[in-house]
Design a protein around this motif. Structure first.
Motif, PDB file in Angstrom:
ATOM      1  N   PRO A 279       0.898  -1.148  -0.150  1.00  7.74           N
ATOM      2  CA  PRO A 279      -0.078  -0.053   0.011  1.00  7.74           C
ATOM      3  C   PRO A 279       0.783   1.417   0.096  1.00  7.74           C
ATOM      4  O   PRO A 279       0.338   2.313  -0.490  1.00  7.74           O
ATOM      5  N   LEU A 280       1.993   1.172   0.809  1.00  2.63           N
ATOM      6  CA  LEU A 280       2.833   2.366   0.712  1.00  2.63           C
ATOM      7  C   LEU A 280       4.487   1.698  -0.099  1.00  2.63           C
ATOM      8  O   LEU A 280       4.575   0.502   0.096  1.00  2.63           O
ATOM      9  N   LYS A 281       4.901   2.492  -0.889  1.00  5.55           N
ATOM     10  CA  LYS A 281       6.231   2.108  -1.551  1.00  5.55           C
ATOM     11  C   LYS A 281       7.567   2.196  -0.366  1.00  5.55           C
ATOM     12  O   LYS A 281       7.363   3.363   0.212  1.00  5.55           O
ATOM     13  N   THR A 282       8.518   1.552  -0.382  1.00  7.97           N
ATOM     14  CA  THR A 282       9.636   1.689   0.455  1.00  7.97           C
ATOM     15  C   THR A 282      10.868   1.813  -0.244  1.00  7.97           C
ATOM     16  O   THR A 282      11.069   1.013  -1.305  1.00  7.97           O
ATOM     17  N   VAL A 283      11.764   2.656   0.138  1.00 10.74           N
ATOM     18  CA  VAL A 283      12.964   3.089  -0.211  1.00 10.74           C
ATOM     19  C   VAL A 283      13.998   3.141   0.779  1.00 10.74           C
ATOM     20  O   VAL A 283      13.750   3.260   2.030  1.00 10.74           O
ATOM     21  N   ARG A 284      15.175   2.845   0.584  1.00 13.95           N
ATOM     22  CA  ARG A 284      16.087   2.982   1.647  1.00 13.95           C
ATOM     23  C   ARG A 284      17.316   3.730   0.862  1.00 13.95           C
ATOM     24  O   ARG A 284      17.859   3.743  -0.301  1.00 13.95           O
ATOM     25  N   VAL A 285      18.168   4.725   1.760  1.00 13.25           N
ATOM     26  CA  VAL A 285      19.341   5.320   1.623  1.00 13.25           C
ATOM     27  C   VAL A 285      20.600   4.483   2.269  1.00 13.25           C
ATOM     28  O   VAL A 285      20.582   4.210   3.364  1.00 13.25           O
ATOM     29  N   GLU A 286      21.313   4.154   1.349  1.00 10.41           N
ATOM     30  CA  GLU A 286      22.768   3.316   1.801  1.00 10.41           C
ATOM     31  C   GLU A 286      23.850   4.223   1.888  1.00 10.41           C
ATOM     32  O   GLU A 286      24.050   4.588   0.747  1.00 10.41           O
ATOM     33  N   LEU A 287      24.401   4.303   2.948  1.00 12.55           N
ATOM     34  CA  LEU A 287      25.712   5.063   2.986  1.00 12.55           C
ATOM     35  C   LEU A 287      26.730   4.332   3.599  1.00 12.55           C
ATOM     36  O   LEU A 287      26.691   3.872   4.869  1.00 12.55           O
ATOM     37  N   PRO A 288      27.706   3.933   2.993  1.00 11.84           N
ATOM     38  CA  PRO A 288      28.946   3.123   3.436  1.00 11.84           C
ATOM     39  C   PRO A 288      29.587   3.919   4.632  1.00 11.84           C
ATOM     40  O   PRO A 288      29.813   4.917   4.679  1.00 11.84           O
ATOM     41  N   LYS A 289      29.863   2.892   5.754  1.00 12.30           N
ATOM     42  CA  LYS A 289      30.563   3.499   6.867  1.00 12.30           C
ATOM     43  C   LYS A 289      31.905   4.040   6.780  1.00 12.30           C
ATOM     44  O   LYS A 289      32.388   4.882   7.462  1.00 12.30           O
ATOM     45  N   LYS A 290      32.545   3.532   5.828  1.00 11.24           N
ATOM     46  CA  LYS A 290      33.724   3.926   5.250  1.00 11.24           C
ATOM     47  C   LYS A 290      34.036   5.390   5.223  1.00 11.24           C
ATOM     48  O   LYS A 290      34.948   6.174   5.255  1.00 11.24           O
ATOM     49  N   HIS A 291      32.705   6.075   4.621  1.00  8.82           N
ATOM     50  CA  HIS A 291      32.862   7.433   4.499  1.00  8.82           C
ATOM     51  C   HIS A 291      32.686   8.265   5.841  1.00  8.82           C
ATOM     52  O   HIS A 291      32.911   9.553   5.726  1.00  8.82           O
ATOM     53  N   LEU A 292      32.441   7.590   6.919  1.00  7.76           N
ATOM     54  CA  LEU A 292      32.503   8.440   8.147  1.00  7.76           C
ATOM     55  C   LEU A 292      33.525   7.963   9.146  1.00  7.76           C
ATOM     56  O   LEU A 292      33.380   8.363  10.268  1.00  7.76           O
ATOM     57  N   ALA A 293      34.588   7.625   8.463  1.00 15.10           N
ATOM     58  CA  ALA A 293      35.766   7.203   9.273  1.00 15.10           C
ATOM     59  C   ALA A 293      36.564   8.389   9.909  1.00 15.10           C
ATOM     60  O   ALA A 293      37.069   8.327  10.914  1.00 15.10           O
ATOM     61  N   ALA A 294      36.112   9.510   9.487  1.00 14.96           N
ATOM     62  CA  ALA A 294      36.814  10.990   9.924  1.00 14.96           C
ATOM     63  C   ALA A 294      35.871  11.365  11.318  1.00 14.96           C
ATOM     64  O   ALA A 294      36.509  12.056  11.835  1.00 14.96           O
TER      65      ALA A 294
END
Length: 304
Positions: A279-294
């Motif tokens: 009934p509702l459509k579902t989306v996810r946003v995937e962000l690799p953890k390696k981009h948060l290393a700093a």
């Protein structure tokens, strides 16, 4: 170790359901689950017209987590998913993406052998167990069908909700009232036939309460990535919601500005479809953890 039998199922996420089990924070729980048809399909010869459509997408539970209060977050660490020996699939008129073109209902019983989903002598797919329906009760004045996804979780049909992942769900009522079901032996992004390989099984999880965080749940943490999940009437709306939620999380946990966050997502994240048939459509946003290393964001870490 606690256990929820699949004889205790609900068809709506709601605070009106009395809990079948009360567990302390940090508990491990095994949820026995039916398939999305409540195990009604046992052979390909079954008369599709005899299916009881009031018994679709049952979720086992709910479970009351002691100490969980509205405003908290519930962390569901998925430790193991054990599957039955066969799954089922079906499609037909009015079902799935091509339901307007189909003339008859088709049922397929799909064997599981040697960690493969067997479609024919020539086609098999690696088993990739996932949870289709998992959520907490919405606020007390609401009831949401288990087949509908939303801010509470529900029928998100996100194939990344699998072993080793930690799903973050909102606590809207005391005890959270967690329930789950609708396992798939495998499913592609989109779930275009209106089903994955639907299957009964057992899910072992550990449950942890997180206080003093205002994250935009549902969120999902994998070994390699952080994900926000959103559901809406259209894919466009769901994609915008999931993106805004990830930006909010990056601002809160990493101290990035709104423009820095959206630049990071535009350069390094992926917007992916979970399902387009509910009934509702579902989306996810995937962000690799390696981009948060700093940075040093708080990311749940549990062993599977």
């Amino acid at each position: 170790m606690y256990r929820v039998s699949k004889e205790y199922v609900i068809y709506q996420m709601s605070a009106k359901h009395p809990p079948v089990l009360r567990v302390p924070d940090g508990s491990r729980v095994v949820f026995e689950t039916c398939d999305c048809f409540e195990d009604q399909i046992q052979s390909e010869d079954m008369d599709f017209g005899t299916l009881d459509w009031e018994r679709i997408n049952p979720a086992s539970g709910p479970v009351y987590v002691e100490g969980a209060e509205p405003g908290d977050l519930l962390l569901v660490n998925i430790e193991h998913i054990h599957l039955a020996r066969q799954g089922v699939m079906t499609t037909g008129p009015g079902l799935g993406v091509l339901g307007d073109e189909l003339q008859e209902n088709v049922i397929r019983v799909v064997p599981i052998e040697n960690q493969r989903v067997i479609f024919s002598e020539d086609i098999s797919i690696s088993v990739s167990p996932m949870i289709g329906v998992i959520g907490t009760a919405p606020p007390e004045d609401q009831s949401i069908a288990c087949g509908t996804p939303g801010f509470h979780g529900g029928n998100m049909d996100c194939k990344r909700i699998t072993r080793g992942a930690t799903l973050v769900l909102p606590v809207n009522v005391p005890g959270a009232l967690l329930a789950m079901g609708d396992l798939h032996a495998c499913m592609g992004d989109g779930e275009v036939a209106v089903c994955g390989v639907e299957i009964a099984g057992e899910v072992t999880v550990s449950l942890h309460i997180l206080k003093n965080r205002s994250w935009p749940a549902p969120m999902l943490f994998h070994e390699d990535s952080v994900m926000t999940i959103a559901s809406a009437l259209t894919l466009d709306e769901a994609a915008i919601m999931a993106t805004k939620q990830m930006v909010d999380w990056l601002q809160q946990e990493c101290g990035l500005s709104r423009s820095e966050s959206i630049f990071l997502l535009s350069a390094g994240s992926d917007v992916r479809i979970c399902q387009i048939v509910d009934p509702l459509k579902t989306v996810r946003v995937e962000l690799p953890k390696k981009h948060l290393a700093a940075y040093s964001p708080f990311i749940p870490k549990f062993s599977a």
